[in-house]
Design a protein around this motif. Structure first.
Motif, mmCIF file in Angstrom:
data_model
loop_
_atom_site.group_PDB
_atom_site.id
_atom_site.type_symbol
_atom_site.label_atom_id
_atom_site.label_comp_id
_atom_site.label_asym_id
_atom_site.label_seq_id
_atom_site.Cartn_x
_atom_site.Cartn_y
_atom_site.Cartn_z
ATOM 1 N N ALA A 167 46.954 24.008 27.946
ATOM 2 C CA ALA A 167 47.415 23.484 26.657
ATOM 3 C C ALA A 167 48.656 22.611 26.861
ATOM 4 N N PRO A 168 48.706 21.478 26.169
ATOM 5 C CA PRO A 168 49.903 20.639 26.287
ATOM 6 C C PRO A 168 51.114 21.349 25.695
ATOM 7 N N GLY A 169 52.242 21.199 26.326
ATOM 8 C CA GLY A 169 53.457 21.836 25.837
ATOM 9 C C GLY A 169 53.684 23.215 26.419
ATOM 10 N N GLY A 170 52.851 23.657 27.331
ATOM 11 C CA GLY A 170 53.095 24.913 28.013
ATOM 12 C C GLY A 170 52.565 26.158 27.341
ATOM 13 N N GLY A 216 51.074 28.371 20.132
ATOM 14 C CA GLY A 216 52.049 28.912 19.192
ATOM 15 C C GLY A 216 51.859 30.414 19.046
#
Length: 72
Positions: free
Chosen positions: A35-38, A41
């Motif tokens: 997933a992008p952003g590590g 949510g």
């Protein structure tokens, strides 16, 4: 080919939903790594992935069943 794809993806969704041999958790971890952003949510948990897999698996298997019935 289209029917086979529905059966395979539908069965895979149900395998994730029922968390057979922790495949749901493994799929969640694999998706989180890519997933992008590590990562995801806080609202997207493994339980949400399992619910989504269950719904998609059931819908795809019902669609495959309808197509098989139409072929008979």
């Amino acid at each position: 080919m289209d029917l086979l794809l529905l059966l395979v993806v539908g069965t895979g969704g149900l395998v994730i939903a029922f968390d057979y041999r922790n495949l749901g958790l493994k799929a969640y971890d694999r998706l989180a790594r890519r997933a992008p952003g590590g990562g995801f949510g806080t609202r997207f948990t493994p339980a949400v992935l399992r619910a989504f897999g269950g719904v998609m698996g059931a819908v795809l298997l019902v669609d495959a069943g309808i197509r098989v019935a139409a072929l008979l």
